[in-house]
Design a protein around this motif. Sequence first.
Motif, PDB file in Angstrom:
ATOM      1  N   ALA A   1       0.804  -1.217   0.000  1.00 39.70           N
ATOM      2  CA  ALA A   1       0.000   0.000   0.000  1.00 39.70           C
ATOM      3  C   ALA A   1       0.841   1.273   0.000  1.00 39.70           C
ATOM      4  O   ALA A   1       0.342   2.345  -0.335  1.00 39.70           O
ATOM      5  CB  ALA A   1      -0.928   0.007   1.211  1.00 39.70           C
ATOM      6  N   LYS A   2       2.117   1.165   0.367  1.00 40.07           N
ATOM      7  CA  LYS A   2       2.976   2.348   0.446  1.00 40.07           C
ATOM      8  C   LYS A   2       3.417   2.770  -0.952  1.00 40.07           C
ATOM      9  O   LYS A   2       4.398   2.301  -1.489  1.00 40.07           O
ATOM     10  CB  LYS A   2       4.194   2.059   1.319  1.00 40.07           C
ATOM     11  N   HIS A   3       2.640   3.647  -1.563  1.00 45.54           N
ATOM     12  CA  HIS A   3       3.016   4.167  -2.867  1.00 45.54           C
ATOM     13  C   HIS A   3       2.428   5.561  -3.008  1.00 45.54           C
ATOM     14  O   HIS A   3       1.476   5.916  -2.327  1.00 45.54           O
ATOM     15  CB  HIS A   3       2.508   3.260  -3.983  1.00 45.54           C
ATOM     16  N   ASN A   4       3.016   6.347  -3.858  1.00 42.50           N
ATOM     17  CA  ASN A   4       2.521   7.694  -4.086  1.00 42.50           C
ATOM     18  C   ASN A   4       1.750   7.729  -5.390  1.00 42.50           C
ATOM     19  O   ASN A   4       2.104   7.067  -6.363  1.00 42.50           O
ATOM     20  CB  ASN A   4       3.694   8.683  -4.169  1.00 42.50           C
ATOM     21  N   VAL A   5       0.666   8.509  -5.394  1.00 44.34           N
ATOM     22  CA  VAL A   5      -0.081   8.696  -6.633  1.00 44.34           C
ATOM     23  C   VAL A   5       0.801   9.465  -7.613  1.00 44.34           C
ATOM     24  O   VAL A   5       1.441  10.449  -7.257  1.00 44.34           O
ATOM     25  CB  VAL A   5      -1.384   9.473  -6.350  1.00 44.34           C
ATOM     26  N   ASP A   6       0.845   9.007  -8.844  1.00 37.78           N
ATOM     27  CA  ASP A   6       1.683   9.655  -9.852  1.00 37.78           C
ATOM     28  C   ASP A   6       1.186  11.076 -10.141  1.00 37.78           C
ATOM     29  O   ASP A   6      -0.019  11.345 -10.137  1.00 37.78           O
ATOM     30  CB  ASP A   6       1.666   8.848 -11.157  1.00 37.78           C
ATOM     31  N   LYS A   7       2.112  11.972 -10.408  1.00 39.48           N
ATOM     32  CA  LYS A   7       1.754  13.339 -10.754  1.00 39.48           C
ATOM     33  C   LYS A   7       1.429  13.427 -12.245  1.00 39.48           C
ATOM     34  O   LYS A   7       1.978  12.697 -13.061  1.00 39.48           O
ATOM     35  CB  LYS A   7       2.915  14.280 -10.427  1.00 39.48           C
ATOM     36  N   ILE A   8       0.508  14.326 -12.563  1.00 43.08           N
ATOM     37  CA  ILE A   8       0.176  14.571 -13.971  1.00 43.08           C
ATOM     38  C   ILE A   8       1.265  15.472 -14.538  1.00 43.08           C
ATOM     39  O   ILE A   8       1.299  16.672 -14.279  1.00 43.08           O
ATOM     40  CB  ILE A   8      -1.211  15.226 -14.104  1.00 43.08           C
ATOM     41  N   THR A   9       2.151  14.880 -15.281  1.00 40.51           N
ATOM     42  CA  THR A   9       3.317  15.595 -15.818  1.00 40.51           C
ATOM     43  C   THR A   9       3.001  16.221 -17.178  1.00 40.51           C
ATOM     44  O   THR A   9       1.996  15.881 -17.810  1.00 40.51           O
ATOM     45  CB  THR A   9       4.493  14.619 -15.981  1.00 40.51           C
ATOM     46  N   PRO A  10       3.863  17.118 -17.652  1.00 42.87           N
ATOM     47  CA  PRO A  10       3.681  17.652 -19.012  1.00 42.87           C
ATOM     48  C   PRO A  10       3.659  16.547 -20.070  1.00 42.87           C
ATOM     49  O   PRO A  10       2.996  16.686 -21.103  1.00 42.87           O
ATOM     50  CB  PRO A  10       4.899  18.570 -19.179  1.00 42.87           C
ATOM     51  N   GLN A  11       4.389  15.448 -19.823  1.00 45.09           N
ATOM     52  CA  GLN A  11       4.401  14.338 -20.773  1.00 45.09           C
ATOM     53  C   GLN A  11       3.025  13.675 -20.863  1.00 45.09           C
ATOM     54  O   GLN A  11       2.580  13.283 -21.949  1.00 45.09           O
ATOM     55  CB  GLN A  11       5.451  13.300 -20.359  1.00 45.09           C
ATOM     56  N   VAL A  12       2.342  13.570 -19.722  1.00 47.37           N
ATOM     57  CA  VAL A  12       0.995  12.992 -19.709  1.00 47.37           C
ATOM     58  C   VAL A  12       0.031  13.898 -20.470  1.00 47.37           C
ATOM     59  O   VAL A  12      -0.777  13.430 -21.282  1.00 47.37           O
ATOM     60  CB  VAL A  12       0.510  12.795 -18.252  1.00 47.37           C
ATOM     61  N   ILE A  13       0.129  15.205 -20.222  1.00 54.54           N
ATOM     62  CA  ILE A  13      -0.740  16.167 -20.911  1.00 54.54           C
ATOM     63  C   ILE A  13      -0.482  16.136 -22.415  1.00 54.54           C
ATOM     64  O   ILE A  13      -1.421  16.184 -23.226  1.00 54.54           O
ATOM     65  CB  ILE A  13      -0.526  17.584 -20.347  1.00 54.54           C
ATOM     66  N   LYS A  14       0.777  15.992 -22.794  1.00 51.34           N
ATOM     67  CA  LYS A  14       1.119  15.921 -24.224  1.00 51.34           C
ATOM     68  C   LYS A  14       0.551  14.657 -24.856  1.00 51.34           C
ATOM     69  O   LYS A  14       0.049  14.683 -25.986  1.00 51.34           O
ATOM     70  CB  LYS A  14       2.638  15.963 -24.400  1.00 51.34           C
ATOM     71  N   LEU A  15       0.607  13.531 -24.133  1.00 52.10           N
ATOM     72  CA  LEU A  15       0.059  12.277 -24.638  1.00 52.10           C
ATOM     73  C   LEU A  15      -1.437  12.419 -24.913  1.00 52.10           C
ATOM     74  O   LEU A  15      -1.934  11.994 -25.972  1.00 52.10           O
ATOM     75  CB  LEU A  15       0.304  11.159 -23.618  1.00 52.10           C
ATOM     76  N   ILE A  16      -2.160  13.029 -23.972  1.00 51.75           N
ATOM     77  CA  ILE A  16      -3.604  13.227 -24.150  1.00 51.75           C
ATOM     78  C   ILE A  16      -3.870  14.198 -25.293  1.00 51.75           C
ATOM     79  O   ILE A  16      -4.749  13.965 -26.134  1.00 51.75           O
ATOM     80  CB  ILE A  16      -4.236  13.736 -22.840  1.00 51.75           C
ATOM     81  N   SER A  17      -3.093  15.275 -25.360  1.00 52.18           N
ATOM     82  CA  SER A  17      -3.289  16.301 -26.395  1.00 52.18           C
ATOM     83  C   SER A  17      -3.084  15.744 -27.799  1.00 52.18           C
ATOM     84  O   SER A  17      -3.911  15.963 -28.696  1.00 52.18           O
ATOM     85  CB  SER A  17      -2.332  17.475 -26.165  1.00 52.18           C
ATOM     86  N   THR A  18      -1.989  15.026 -27.990  1.00 50.05           N
ATOM     87  CA  THR A  18      -1.703  14.484 -29.319  1.00 50.05           C
ATOM     88  C   THR A  18      -2.746  13.441 -29.725  1.00 50.05           C
ATOM     89  O   THR A  18      -3.109  13.343 -30.897  1.00 50.05           O
ATOM     90  CB  THR A  18      -0.301  13.848 -29.361  1.00 50.05           C
ATOM     91  N   THR A  19      -3.263  12.704 -28.742  1.00 53.50           N
ATOM     92  CA  THR A  19      -4.282  11.697 -29.040  1.00 53.50           C
ATOM     93  C   THR A  19      -5.588  12.365 -29.441  1.00 53.50           C
ATOM     94  O   THR A  19      -6.268  11.907 -30.379  1.00 53.50           O
ATOM     95  CB  THR A  19      -4.503  10.778 -27.820  1.00 53.50           C
ATOM     96  N   ILE A  20      -5.956  13.430 -28.745  1.00 53.83           N
ATOM     97  CA  ILE A  20      -7.157  14.185 -29.133  1.00 53.83           C
ATOM     98  C   ILE A  20      -7.003  14.728 -30.548  1.00 53.83           C
ATOM     99  O   ILE A  20      -7.923  14.637 -31.373  1.00 53.83           O
ATOM    100  CB  ILE A  20      -7.421  15.329 -28.133  1.00 53.83           C
ATOM    101  N   THR A  21      -5.838  15.269 -30.840  1.00 51.15           N
ATOM    102  CA  THR A  21      -5.570  15.810 -32.178  1.00 51.15           C
ATOM    103  C   THR A  21      -5.684  14.722 -33.243  1.00 51.15           C
ATOM    104  O   THR A  21      -6.229  14.954 -34.333  1.00 51.15           O
ATOM    105  CB  THR A  21      -4.166  16.440 -32.221  1.00 51.15           C
ATOM    106  N   ASP A  22      -5.190  13.526 -32.928  1.00 55.38           N
ATOM    107  CA  ASP A  22      -5.250  12.416 -33.889  1.00 55.38           C
ATOM    108  C   ASP A  22      -6.685  12.053 -34.252  1.00 55.38           C
ATOM    109  O   ASP A  22      -6.945  11.587 -35.372  1.00 55.38           O
ATOM    110  CB  ASP A  22      -4.564  11.173 -33.303  1.00 55.38           C
ATOM    111  N   LEU A  23      -7.620  12.256 -33.317  1.00 61.66           N
ATOM    112  CA  LEU A  23      -8.996  11.771 -33.501  1.00 61.66           C
ATOM    113  C   LEU A  23     -10.017  12.883 -33.716  1.00 61.66           C
ATOM    114  O   LEU A  23     -11.182  12.591 -34.000  1.00 61.66           O
ATOM    115  CB  LEU A  23      -9.413  10.953 -32.264  1.00 61.66           C
TER     116      LEU A  23
END
Length: 253
Positions: free
Chosen positions: A159-181
């Motif tokens: 259970a000892k883990h940290n929630v991952d932060k939403i990084t610029p790389q994550v935002i870029k992944l979502i952005s490029t995918t939206i653009t693709d579709l």
Amino acid sequence: MDIKLAVLIDGDNIPSAYVKEMMEEIAKYGNPTIKRIYGDWTKPVLSKWKNLLLENAITPIQQYGYTTGKNATDSAMIIDAMDILYSEKVNGFCLVSSDSDFTRLATRLREAGMLVYGIGEKKTPNPFIVACDKFIYIEILKNQADDSGPESPERKSVAKHNVDKITPQVIKLISTTITDLADEDGWAFLGDVGNLIQKKQPNFDARNYGFPKLTPLINSIKSFEIDQRESPKGRFKLIYVKIREMSKPKSKK
């Protein structure tokens, strides 16, 4: 279509703390008709699994470690996977391990047209992760655990883990995918966005960032805009997403 899954667990490489939550997660993707776990059951380290196997109808496969330093469990699991593949009794596999030795197996199963789901700890090497259609970190299943009663030391360690932060790389992944579709107005159907993100990055999961679903994750990012539309075929609403147009600061004359 009822997807039949073969669940193969590397007992030497996966903690037993969340086996119940793990099996509930697997049930979301198909019917686990074959459930096997591999290990040397003469070793005390696997004793925590024994009661859990009966509760979850998982068949233990005994594999002695014939040579020091060599993982015989991997070989037994790989041989069984190929036997199951050729039996044509399942549509997909769930490989539960954090070991990169199963990378080639995952690749081979997908070459044969099988769906391959992976479950492992966050320490899992990337080659195994990207070899799967979808990879789920076992740590995020902690949110589904029953918090009542005392926790075992093993459960606490998982259970000892940290929630991952939403990084610029994550935002870029979502952005490029939206653009693709996106259509001409920039809108993309969120279901298609999620499916394409999964293909690009198999370990992408909104739960990694503390959100139960993709919609609230995207809604939390100012860069995106969400629109809910009435479905012509039913009572469910269709969710679309686009990249928000940010107003540019006025230039000083």
